[in-house]
Design an enzyme around this catalytic site. Structure first.
Site, PDB file in Angstrom:
ATOM      1  N   ASP A 111       1.095  -1.460  -0.158  1.00 15.86           N
ATOM      2  CA  ASP A 111       0.050  -0.146   0.356  1.00 15.86           C
ATOM      3  C   ASP A 111       1.083   0.936  -0.133  1.00 15.86           C
ATOM      4  O   ASP A 111       1.704   1.306   0.760  1.00 15.86           O
ATOM      5  CB  ASP A 111      -1.272  -0.330   1.439  1.00 15.86           C
ATOM      6  CG  ASP A 111      -2.083  -1.311   1.342  1.00 15.86           C
ATOM      7  OD1 ASP A 111      -1.904  -1.869   0.436  1.00 15.86           O
ATOM      8  OD2 ASP A 111      -2.377  -1.539   2.172  1.00 15.86           O
ATOM      9  N   ASP A 125      -6.795  -2.073  -4.749  1.00 16.68           N
ATOM     10  CA  ASP A 125      -8.071  -1.398  -3.973  1.00 16.68           C
ATOM     11  C   ASP A 125      -9.147  -0.485  -4.523  1.00 16.68           C
ATOM     12  O   ASP A 125     -10.037  -0.577  -3.744  1.00 16.68           O
ATOM     13  CB  ASP A 125      -7.119  -0.304  -2.130  1.00 16.68           C
ATOM     14  CG  ASP A 125      -6.823  -1.795  -1.396  1.00 16.68           C
ATOM     15  OD1 ASP A 125      -6.704  -3.000  -1.426  1.00 16.68           O
ATOM     16  OD2 ASP A 125      -5.490  -1.346  -1.082  1.00 16.68           O
TER      17      ASP A 125
END
Length: 165
Positions: A111, A125
């Protein structure tokens, strides 16, 4: 399938970039609270379920297969878009779990998009959330169309012999 493949490619290229440019605790401030900040997530959304990587990977695989099968009966462009986005996002994060770090299906998802007031996330995501939103919107619109569609008139139905039913 083209959308799903595009999401996977964009996701993996951006994660490769993040791993190379944001290592050693480097952050890149962009605008307002938006910045790039490298993080690793071994859990699921919002870092819940830490240590459940193998289970999450199996669940993601089941979802991908189920959505691939449902593409055959997908109705409309919005539904097809949603399915493609969710498949691409799930596959992008599944690749991380399968091949990054420790062992098979025990890797962490990369991330790096950090708003500083929301959990850090990635392109996969975003695709999952936008795709899920499209699927929900499609379901709502389909239900409205069905609700407002005129009921079929069965008063003059005839059987195979030409007699009224």
């Amino acid at each position: 399938m083209v959308l799903a493949a595009g999401v996977v490619v964009a996701d993996q290229l951006s994660k490769h970039w993040a791993l190379n440019r944001l290592s050693d605790d480097r952050t890149i401030d962009l605008i307002g609270s938006l910045r790039f900040n490298l993080a690793f997530n071994k859990g699921m959304a919002f870092s819940q379920g830490q240590g459940l990587g193998p289970l999450i990977a199996v669940l993601a695989t089941v979802v991908i297969v189920w959505l691939l099968v449902s593409l055959r009966t997908a109705g409309g462009g919005l539904n097809t878009f949603g399915i493609g986005a969710v498949i691409g996002g799930a596959a992008g994060n599944l690749i991380d779990r399968a091949f990054r770090q420790e062992a098979w299906l025990r890797g962490a998802v990369v991330d790096f998009i950090d708003l500083q007031w929301f959990p850090i996330f990635n392109i996969a995501d975003m695709a999952i959330n936008v795709g899920a939103g499209a699927l929900i919107l499609n379901a709502i619109l389909t239900a409205r169309r069905m609700k407002h569609a005129p009921a079929p008139d069965h008063r003059h139905d005839e059987d195979d012999d030409g007699n009224e039913a």
